[in-house]
Design a protein around this motif. Sequence first.
Motif, mmCIF file in Angstrom:
data_model
loop_
_atom_site.group_PDB
_atom_site.id
_atom_site.type_symbol
_atom_site.label_atom_id
_atom_site.label_comp_id
_atom_site.label_asym_id
_atom_site.label_seq_id
_atom_site.Cartn_x
_atom_site.Cartn_y
_atom_site.Cartn_z
ATOM 1 N N GLU A 6 0.836 -1.201 0.000
ATOM 2 C CA GLU A 6 0.000 0.000 0.000
ATOM 3 C C GLU A 6 0.877 1.260 0.000
ATOM 4 O O GLU A 6 0.586 2.214 -0.708
ATOM 5 N N GLN A 10 0.772 4.075 -2.919
ATOM 6 C CA GLN A 10 0.525 5.485 -2.636
ATOM 7 C C GLN A 10 1.682 6.362 -3.130
ATOM 8 O O GLN A 10 1.457 7.452 -3.653
ATOM 9 N N TYR A 55 -7.938 5.065 -10.588
ATOM 10 C CA TYR A 55 -8.115 5.431 -9.178
ATOM 11 C C TYR A 55 -7.992 6.950 -9.022
ATOM 12 O O TYR A 55 -8.828 7.584 -8.375
ATOM 13 N N LEU A 59 -10.822 9.929 -7.935
ATOM 14 C CA LEU A 59 -10.635 10.960 -6.911
ATOM 15 C C LEU A 59 -10.844 12.363 -7.474
ATOM 16 O O LEU A 59 -11.014 13.314 -6.719
ATOM 17 N N HIS A 82 -2.931 18.794 -4.427
ATOM 18 C CA HIS A 82 -2.315 17.759 -3.594
ATOM 19 C C HIS A 82 -0.788 17.855 -3.672
ATOM 20 O O HIS A 82 -0.122 17.837 -2.634
ATOM 21 N N THR A 87 -4.171 20.342 -0.274
ATOM 22 C CA THR A 87 -5.223 19.402 0.092
ATOM 23 C C THR A 87 -4.592 18.022 0.203
ATOM 24 O O THR A 87 -3.451 17.828 -0.175
ATOM 25 N N GLU A 88 -5.346 17.080 0.745
ATOM 26 C CA GLU A 88 -4.878 15.698 0.851
ATOM 27 C C GLU A 88 -5.829 14.782 0.116
ATOM 28 O O GLU A 88 -7.046 14.897 0.271
ATOM 29 N N LEU A 89 -5.263 13.889 -0.659
ATOM 30 C CA LEU A 89 -6.056 12.886 -1.370
ATOM 31 C C LEU A 89 -5.872 11.533 -0.702
ATOM 32 O O LEU A 89 -4.734 11.092 -0.481
ATOM 33 N N GLU A 90 -6.967 10.892 -0.393
ATOM 34 C CA GLU A 90 -6.905 9.573 0.224
ATOM 35 C C GLU A 90 -6.261 8.578 -0.733
ATOM 36 O O GLU A 90 -6.583 8.543 -1.926
ATOM 37 N N GLY A 91 -5.313 7.810 -0.223
ATOM 38 C CA GLY A 91 -4.666 6.790 -1.038
ATOM 39 C C GLY A 91 -3.505 7.298 -1.863
ATOM 40 O O GLY A 91 -2.953 6.560 -2.675
ATOM 41 N N LYS A 93 0.254 9.295 -1.406
ATOM 42 C CA LYS A 93 1.240 9.747 -0.435
ATOM 43 C C LYS A 93 1.253 11.275 -0.373
ATOM 44 O O LYS A 93 1.161 11.950 -1.387
ATOM 45 N N ARG A 94 1.370 11.793 0.816
ATOM 46 C CA ARG A 94 1.454 13.242 1.014
ATOM 47 C C ARG A 94 2.873 13.689 0.659
ATOM 48 O O ARG A 94 3.849 13.094 1.109
#
Length: 99
Positions: A6, A10, A55, A59, A82, A87-91, A93-94
């Motif tokens: 995972e 990401q 994916y 988003l 992002h 902002t942050e997107l689920e899935g 990596k930040r």
Amino acid sequence: MTDFNEFLTQDARLVILRALTEQPDGRLNESLLSQVLDVYAHHRSREWIRQQLRYLADLGSVKITEVGPIMIAAITRLGVDHVERRTELEGVKRPSIGA
């Protein structure tokens, strides 16, 4: 999916978004994205890359166009936000600060 798999997925999604932001028109095809991912040691199949693009499209961070058998991804404002840590997107990596 294991935690490490995972993490790699990401990270690869972030690599895709960053690569798109570096393009003058914000677009790359799946073949070029495959080469970019290889540079970052994400050696994956074309179908896996297509799954990640779908994916990211779900988003709202990329738009996908298919030209014949080729998938082309274009970054959206959300994807840029992002990468620029707005902002942050689920899935996905930040990004690191200053990276």
